[in-house]
Design a protein around this motif. Structure first.
Motif, short mmCIF file in Angstrom:
data_model
loop_
_atom_site.label_atom_id
_atom_site.label_comp_id
_atom_site.label_asym_id
_atom_site.label_seq_id
_atom_site.Cartn_x
_atom_site.Cartn_y
_atom_site.Cartn_z
N ILE A 1 10.52 9.73 -13.23
CA ILE A 1 10.18 11.09 -13.68
C ILE A 1 11.25 11.63 -14.62
N LEU A 2 12.51 11.30 -14.33
CA LEU A 2 13.59 11.77 -15.21
C LEU A 2 13.47 11.12 -16.59
N SER A 3 13.18 9.83 -16.63
CA SER A 3 13.00 9.15 -17.93
C SER A 3 11.78 9.70 -18.66
N LEU A 4 10.71 9.89 -17.91
CA LEU A 4 9.47 10.42 -18.49
C LEU A 4 9.71 11.79 -19.13
N GLU B 1 0.84 -1.21 0.00
CA GLU B 1 0.00 0.00 0.00
C GLU B 1 0.88 1.26 0.00
N ALA B 2 1.95 1.22 0.82
CA ALA B 2 2.85 2.38 0.90
C ALA B 2 3.57 2.56 -0.43
N TRP B 3 3.98 1.44 -1.05
CA TRP B 3 4.65 1.49 -2.36
C TRP B 3 3.72 2.17 -3.38
N ASP B 4 2.47 1.68 -3.43
CA ASP B 4 1.52 2.22 -4.42
C ASP B 4 1.24 3.70 -4.19
N LYS B 5 1.21 4.10 -2.93
CA LYS B 5 0.91 5.51 -2.64
C LYS B 5 2.02 6.42 -3.18
N VAL B 6 3.27 6.03 -2.95
CA VAL B 6 4.39 6.85 -3.44
C VAL B 6 4.39 6.89 -4.97
N MET B 7 4.13 5.72 -5.61
CA MET B 7 4.06 5.68 -7.09
C MET B 7 2.94 6.61 -7.58
N ASN B 8 1.82 6.52 -6.90
CA ASN B 8 0.64 7.28 -7.30
C ASN B 8 0.86 8.78 -7.25
N VAL B 9 1.26 9.26 -6.08
CA VAL B 9 1.41 10.72 -5.94
C VAL B 9 2.56 11.20 -6.83
N ASN B 10 3.69 10.51 -6.79
CA ASN B 10 4.88 11.06 -7.45
C ASN B 10 4.89 10.86 -8.97
N ILE B 11 4.37 9.74 -9.46
CA ILE B 11 4.42 9.51 -10.92
C ILE B 11 3.07 9.85 -11.58
N ARG B 12 2.00 9.25 -11.06
CA ARG B 12 0.67 9.60 -11.60
C ARG B 12 0.41 11.10 -11.44
N GLY B 13 0.98 11.67 -10.37
CA GLY B 13 0.83 13.10 -10.10
C GLY B 13 1.59 13.98 -11.08
N VAL B 14 2.47 13.41 -11.87
CA VAL B 14 3.10 14.14 -12.98
C VAL B 14 2.34 13.85 -14.27
#
Ligand code: NAD
Length: 257
Positions: free
Chosen positions: A161-164, A104-117
């Motif tokens: 994010i850098l690759s994106l 759950e913690a993994w998904d949250k960081v992915m969500n905010v930081n990558i989906r949030g971009v």
């Protein structure tokens, strides 16, 4: 006035680096759309901009929710008619070695930081493509380039994010849109203060040890990053495309021991 007549949208600008950037951009003549999950923080940023004689509005949205972000962009365009600069700044920390991180913690960081971009870019880009101009600034981190202890999930997001950023730049260059990334070192913000409080028994000792990691001998300040964002947002950076910009006190390329 390096941002005269520019309309800028900054996610997560109720605190830390985003807030400093919002204040600086407004001082440089931009009209600022302040976004944050937390309304009280975002409203405070707007008040400070207005007190200093600048122009800003607050629009609340969770950058992980498509319906929120679609509404944010629609309302921003209805209010100002255009968006010249998108600063994808909102982000959260993730602490622990990989095997310690719960799914759950993994998904949250992915969500905010990558989906949030991804989401703000997805809804702003068609508009920038139509106007055939724009600057997108994605918040990565120097952790995208160097290994740091107990930061697996966070590092994975900032590398993504850098690759994106590079991939986006290739796709959108034909539309006159620049996409660059910021790679800060350790910057003293509520985000880092919280990380220190929750990760170390002695936060003061942790700060002292973090300072030795920087060649500068000190941590960065939010305004150090805001000044770099100002460069990328402005037309001065017209030849910066798909680039990482380091604001890290020498952490990535220096070695002090
Ligand atoms: P901060 O915690 O002070 O500010 C982040 C803001 O983002 C907060 O106001 C928070 O409410 C908002 N936010 C969080 N989740 C959100 C969501 N889902 N939707 C909308 N807003 C949301 O943090 P900061 O230190 O200013 O960090 C800003 C960015 O800089 C982050 O992406 C962070 O990863 C990056 N960064 C920080 C450092 C550092 O040392 N502080 C270093 C490198 C990169």
């Amino acid at each position: 006035m390096r941002l005269s007549n520019k309309i800028v949208l900054i996610t997560g600008s109720g605190s830390g680096i985003g807030k400093s950037t919002a204040l600086l951009f407004a001082k440089e003549g931009a009209s600022v759309i302040v976004n944050d999950l937390q309304a009280d923080r975002g409203e405070e940023t707007v008040q400070e901009i207005r007190q200093a004689g600048g122009e800003a509005i607050f629009l609340q949205a969770d950058v992980t929710k498509p319906e929120d972000v679609e509404k944010l962009v629609r309302e921003a365009l209805a209010h100002y008619g255009r968006i010249d600069v998108l600063f994808n700044n909102a982000g959260i920390s993730g602490v622990g070695m990989l095997h310690e991180v719960e799914p759950e913690a993994w998904d949250k960081v992915m969500n905010v930081n990558i989906r949030g971009v991804y989401l703000p870019s997805k809804y702003v880009l068609p508009h920038m493509m139509e106007q055939r101009s724009g600057s997108i600034i994605n918040m990565s981190s120097c952790i995208a380039e160097i290994g740091l202890a107990r930061r697996a999930s966070y590092a994975a997001t900032k590398g993504a994010i850098l690759s994106l950023t590079k991939s986006m730049q290739v796709d959108y260059a034909p539309y006159g849109i620049r996409v660059n990334a910021l790679l800060p070192g350790t910057i003293l913000t509520p985000f880092v203060e919280n990380y220190l409080r929750t990760s170390y028994d002695d936060p003061e000792a942790a700060i002292a040890s973090l300072k030795t990691r920087q060649l500068s001998g000190d941590l960065g300040r939010p305004d150090d990053v805001a000044q770099a964002a100002l460069f990328l947002a402005s037309d001065d950076a017209k030849f910066m495309m798909g680039s990482p910009l380091y604001i890290d006190g020498g952490v990535v390329f220096g070695k002090n021991a």
